[in-house]
Design a protein around this motif. Structure first.
Motif, PDB file in Angstrom:
ATOM      1  N   ARG A 184       0.835  -1.211   0.000  1.00 43.19           N
ATOM      2  CA  ARG A 184       0.000   0.000   0.000  1.00 43.19           C
ATOM      3  C   ARG A 184       0.863   1.251   0.000  1.00 43.19           C
ATOM      4  NH1 ARG A 184      -1.128   2.585   4.332  1.00 43.19           N
ATOM      5  NH2 ARG A 184      -1.141   0.767   5.686  1.00 43.19           N
ATOM      6  N   SER A 185       1.839   1.290   0.867  1.00 41.44           N
ATOM      7  CA  SER A 185       2.720   2.450   0.965  1.00 41.44           C
ATOM      8  C   SER A 185       3.493   2.682  -0.328  1.00 41.44           C
ATOM      9  CB  SER A 185       3.688   2.257   2.135  1.00 41.44           C
ATOM     10  OG  SER A 185       4.585   3.322   2.207  1.00 41.44           O
ATOM     11  N   THR A 186       3.994   1.623  -0.918  1.00 39.20           N
ATOM     12  CA  THR A 186       4.765   1.720  -2.154  1.00 39.20           C
ATOM     13  C   THR A 186       3.902   2.214  -3.306  1.00 39.20           C
ATOM     14  OG1 THR A 186       6.269  -0.035  -1.460  1.00 39.20           O
ATOM     15  CG2 THR A 186       6.170   0.427  -3.817  1.00 39.20           C
ATOM     16  N   VAL A 187       2.725   1.642  -3.455  1.00 35.02           N
ATOM     17  CA  VAL A 187       1.834   2.046  -4.550  1.00 35.02           C
ATOM     18  C   VAL A 187       1.416   3.503  -4.391  1.00 35.02           C
ATOM     19  CG1 VAL A 187      -0.451   1.688  -5.554  1.00 35.02           C
ATOM     20  CG2 VAL A 187       1.005  -0.265  -5.074  1.00 35.02           C
ATOM     21  N   LEU A 188       1.058   3.907  -3.192  1.00 38.95           N
ATOM     22  CA  LEU A 188       0.584   5.268  -2.975  1.00 38.95           C
ATOM     23  C   LEU A 188       1.696   6.307  -3.078  1.00 38.95           C
ATOM     24  CD1 LEU A 188      -2.002   4.692  -0.117  1.00 38.95           C
ATOM     25  CD2 LEU A 188      -2.424   4.968  -2.574  1.00 38.95           C
ATOM     26  N   SER A 189       2.929   5.932  -2.756  1.00 35.23           N
ATOM     27  CA  SER A 189       4.021   6.906  -2.806  1.00 35.23           C
ATOM     28  C   SER A 189       4.766   6.918  -4.137  1.00 35.23           C
ATOM     29  CB  SER A 189       5.007   6.664  -1.664  1.00 35.23           C
ATOM     30  OG  SER A 189       5.661   5.421  -1.820  1.00 35.23           O
ATOM     31  N   LYS A 190       4.827   5.781  -4.817  1.00 36.29           N
ATOM     32  CA  LYS A 190       5.626   5.693  -6.041  1.00 36.29           C
ATOM     33  C   LYS A 190       4.817   5.380  -7.292  1.00 36.29           C
ATOM     34  CE  LYS A 190       9.658   4.276  -3.472  1.00 36.29           C
ATOM     35  NZ  LYS A 190      10.682   3.294  -3.232  1.00 36.29           N
ATOM     36  N   GLY A 191       3.560   5.035  -7.132  1.00 38.61           N
ATOM     37  CA  GLY A 191       2.743   4.646  -8.276  1.00 38.61           C
ATOM     38  C   GLY A 191       2.016   5.820  -8.905  1.00 38.61           C
ATOM     39  N   VAL A 192       1.639   5.621 -10.156  1.00 40.35           N
ATOM     40  CA  VAL A 192       0.848   6.599 -10.901  1.00 40.35           C
ATOM     41  C   VAL A 192      -0.476   5.931 -11.253  1.00 40.35           C
ATOM     42  CG1 VAL A 192       0.710   7.955 -13.028  1.00 40.35           C
ATOM     43  CG2 VAL A 192       2.917   7.649 -11.876  1.00 40.35           C
ATOM     44  N   VAL A 193      -1.571   6.569 -10.868  1.00 34.01           N
ATOM     45  CA  VAL A 193      -2.901   6.016 -11.168  1.00 34.01           C
ATOM     46  C   VAL A 193      -3.154   6.134 -12.668  1.00 34.01           C
ATOM     47  CG1 VAL A 193      -5.373   6.202 -10.782  1.00 34.01           C
ATOM     48  CG2 VAL A 193      -3.795   6.690  -8.924  1.00 34.01           C
ATOM     49  N   LEU A 194      -3.510   5.022 -13.299  1.00 32.43           N
ATOM     50  CA  LEU A 194      -3.785   5.012 -14.735  1.00 32.43           C
ATOM     51  C   LEU A 194      -5.262   4.857 -15.061  1.00 32.43           C
ATOM     52  CD1 LEU A 194      -0.908   2.708 -16.046  1.00 32.43           C
ATOM     53  CD2 LEU A 194      -0.975   5.212 -15.963  1.00 32.43           C
ATOM     54  N   ALA A 195      -5.962   4.043 -14.273  1.00 32.76           N
ATOM     55  CA  ALA A 195      -7.352   3.748 -14.635  1.00 32.76           C
ATOM     56  C   ALA A 195      -8.087   3.163 -13.444  1.00 32.76           C
ATOM     57  CB  ALA A 195      -7.394   2.765 -15.796  1.00 32.76           C
ATOM     58  N   LYS A 196      -9.401   3.081 -13.628  1.00 33.00           N
ATOM     59  CA  LYS A 196     -10.291   2.474 -12.627  1.00 33.00           C
ATOM     60  C   LYS A 196     -11.369   1.724 -13.388  1.00 33.00           C
ATOM     61  CE  LYS A 196     -13.688   4.743 -10.446  1.00 33.00           C
ATOM     62  NZ  LYS A 196     -14.374   5.707  -9.580  1.00 33.00           N
ATOM     63  N   ARG A 197     -11.758   0.557 -12.875  1.00 32.81           N
ATOM     64  CA  ARG A 197     -12.850  -0.195 -13.477  1.00 32.81           C
ATOM     65  C   ARG A 197     -13.622  -0.902 -12.377  1.00 32.81           C
ATOM     66  NH1 ARG A 197     -11.642  -5.867 -14.439  1.00 32.81           N
ATOM     67  NH2 ARG A 197      -9.513  -6.343 -13.796  1.00 32.81           N
ATOM     68  N   SER A 198     -14.805  -1.366 -12.708  1.00 32.92           N
ATOM     69  CA  SER A 198     -15.635  -2.106 -11.757  1.00 32.92           C
ATOM     70  C   SER A 198     -15.824  -3.520 -12.270  1.00 32.92           C
ATOM     71  CB  SER A 198     -16.993  -1.436 -11.600  1.00 32.92           C
ATOM     72  OG  SER A 198     -16.837  -0.162 -11.058  1.00 32.92           O
ATOM     73  N   PHE A 199     -15.885  -4.469 -11.318  1.00 27.32           N
ATOM     74  CA  PHE A 199     -16.084  -5.868 -11.666  1.00 27.32           C
ATOM     75  C   PHE A 199     -16.616  -6.600 -10.439  1.00 27.32           C
ATOM     76  CE2 PHE A 199     -14.439 -10.247 -11.968  1.00 27.32           C
ATOM     77  CZ  PHE A 199     -15.059 -10.631 -13.141  1.00 27.32           C
ATOM     78  N   ASN A 200     -17.768  -7.260 -10.582  1.00 25.12           N
ATOM     79  CA  ASN A 200     -18.345  -8.072  -9.493  1.00 25.12           C
ATOM     80  C   ASN A 200     -18.364  -7.342  -8.153  1.00 25.12           C
ATOM     81  OD1 ASN A 200     -18.826 -10.211 -11.194  1.00 25.12           O
ATOM     82  ND2 ASN A 200     -17.031 -11.363 -10.579  1.00 25.12           N
TER      83      ASN A 200
END
Length: 84
Positions: free
Chosen positions: A15-31
Motif C-alpha cells: 500500500r505504501s509503495t503504490v501510494l508513494s511511487k505509483g501513478v494512477v492510470l485507470a479504474k474499473r468495476s467488476f463483481n
C-alpha cells in the motif's frame, strides 16, 4: 523496485509503495469491486477494493502489458481521434 521485490512485500508495504511511487492510470468495476490500476517503474499493480466498504481486498502485480486489455475499453479512443 523490481516486480519480484514488490510481490514479496507485506500488505502495508505494498500500500505504501503504490501510494508513494505509483501513478494512477485507470479504474474499473467488476463483481461489486472497484479495481484501480497503478503503474510503477516497470510493472503494473491492480488494487481490488470492496465496492461498498472500500476495503482493499487484494494487490495484483504484473509486468505483461497484454493484461492491460481490460482497461483499454475504458479509453474513449473515438473521441481522441475526432478531436485531432
Amino acid at each position: 523496485m523490481k516486480l519480484s521485490e514488490f510481490i514479496a512485500l507485506t500488505e502495508d508495504q505494498k500500500r505504501s509503495t503504490v501510494l508513494s511511487k505509483g501513478v494512477v492510470l485507470a479504474k474499473r468495476s467488476f463483481n461489486e469491486q472497484v479495481i484501480f490500476l497503478f503503474q510503477l517503474s516497470e510493472y503494473y499493480v491492480e488494487i481490488f477494493c470492496c465496492g461498498t466498504s472500500k476495503e482493499v481486498l487484494e494487490y495484483r502485480a504484473f509486468g505483461d502489458t497484454r493484461e492491460l486489455a481490460l482497461y483499454l475499453d475504458e479509453i474513449p479512443i473515438h473521441d481522441l481521434i475526432n478531436n485531432t
